[in-house]
Design an enzyme around this catalytic site. Structure first.
Site: not given
Ligand code: PXP
Length: 239
Positions: A7, A10, A43, A45, A49-50, A70, A101, A151, A191-192, A213-214
């Protein structure tokens, strides 16, 4: 081995912080693919914002692996997806004030709209995934509305500090994967997830792809810092 979707949101966050045209998430996506990523996720949005509309349009043309869009379940976003035709769409809940999210979709509550929009996008050849909590009722509801994939939100697992709580969340993820598989759906997760917590989740069987992503963008900034400084010093030396 599960696949990795990167992702690049960022990279765009960094660009938007300056309001100029770099760093470009399109360039980051290319580099991620060169490194072996199996897919690129962005994503778009509602508040832009990004990631911007321009990014998704270019990425649709340049991504060589698979483009996963997304997005929230809104008329505007569905219309964009129908025009853009990404390889897949992951539907996520979206709140204006959230940093990222938060939580998964409430599939039962949205079932009528979901059914209709999923079918519309599938007819256009788009694979549709729903971002949900590892919850059996949400999984069954996702199957009923015709999703190809779920997911699974790994956020709660990632937040756990104690080993016993982490193990409990891993078990929840395991049960969710198995339930979705039994219903014939594909399973992604994300996520995370970061360099410290990915191991035990990656060892679970039945996950097709992780979307991360992050932590990857954060690591890229740090591992690239030394080289970036050296390159600037070279320019100073040369002048
Ligand atoms: N999957 C989904 C559905 C998300 O909304 C996000 C955050 O944009 C991610 C995965 C990736 O999450 P992270 O940036 O925490 O790795």
């Amino acid at each position: 081995m599960a696949k990795l979707g990167v992702n690049v949101d960022h990279i765009a966050t960094l660009r938007e912080a300056r309001g100029i045209d770099e760093p470009d998430p399109v360039a980051a996506a290319m580099l991620a693919e060169l490194a072996g990523a199996h897919g690129i996720t962005v994503h778009l949005r509602e508040d832009r914002r990004h990631i911007q509309d321009r990014d998704v349009k270019i990425l649709r043309k340049t991504v060589k692996t698979r483009l996963n869009l997304e997005m929230a379940l809104t008329e505007e976003m569905v219309a964009i997806a129908m025009k853009l035709l990404p390889d897949s769409v992951t539907l996520v809940p979206e709140g204006r004030h959230e940093l990222t999210t938060e939580g998964g979709l409430d599939v039962s509550m949205l079932r009528q709209t979901l059914k209709q929009k999923i079918s519309l996008m599938q007819q256009a050849g788009i694979v549709v995934s729903l971002f949900i909590e590892p919850d059996i009722e949400q999984i069954k509801a996702s199957h009923r509305v015709g999703a190809d994939y779920i997911e699974i939100h790994t956020g709660t697992y990632c937040e756990m500090k104690l080993e016993k709580d982490r193990l409990e969340q891993l078990r929840r993820l395991e049960l969710a994967i198995s339930a979705a598989r039994k219903l014939g759906m594909g399973v992604n997760a994300g996520h995370g997830l970061n360099y410290r917590n990915i191991g035990p989740v990656a060892a679970l069987r039945g996950i097709d792809e992780f979307n991360i992503g992050h932590s990857i963008v954060g690591r890229a900034v740090l591992v690239g810092m030394e080289r970036a400084v050296r390159e600037m010093l070279e320019l100073l030396k040369g002048s």
